[in-house]
Design a protein around this motif. Sequence first.
Motif: not given
Length: 204
Positions: A95-112
């Motif tokens: 869903t759009p909300e689930e996709q948003k969480k996945i994108d946020q997780s990807y941003t955190a993944y790149l930072a790590n």
Amino acid sequence: MSDVVASRRAALVIATAGFSLLMPSHAQAQWWKHAPVDFEECADAAEKAATKAEKTAALADCNAKFAGRRKTGGGYSYYDFLQDRTFDIAGPNPTPEEQKKIDQSYTAYLANQRRSTVAAEAIAHQQQEQEVHEVALRTEIERVPVPVERPKVQQAVGADPRARPKGGNCAKSSFSCEWPRLSEGLSELKKLFSPTPSKPAKKG
């Protein structure tokens, strides 16, 4: 974050387009009798394709339409190959909300990933400096001359003046060297001037 999400979605679009290119033109039509509800139902229908090429094209179409996969206990999971991670989702597609969480997780993944890279570079730099310091220390130690041991005769003379060797090593003007000879001369003079005691005469 918007740039990261945009690049991430561009990668997903390119991957989906790659699957679509595998499909022949005649497979673009609705080849199923009724619209499948998820990937698994779509894949079951694709298995019934007449030829191997049609089957391959149908599976590619299923993969492009449905991102989620059924879970054994119910619900669906979504595998994000950019993060190499699986996310739980409610339906066959996020869903759009689930996709948003996945994108946020990807941003955190790149930072790590960036932090891990910086930490690894810092550790490597510290180890390199330590190696350079150790080499410089070993070089400095090799340059220091080894002290030469003093001769034993000199050590004895320096430790106890009475242990000075006889002969030419004794200075003539030194009182410690002249005193033994003066003492012997005085003893001889005393003997010359001191009368020898006479023996008492024997009584008859």
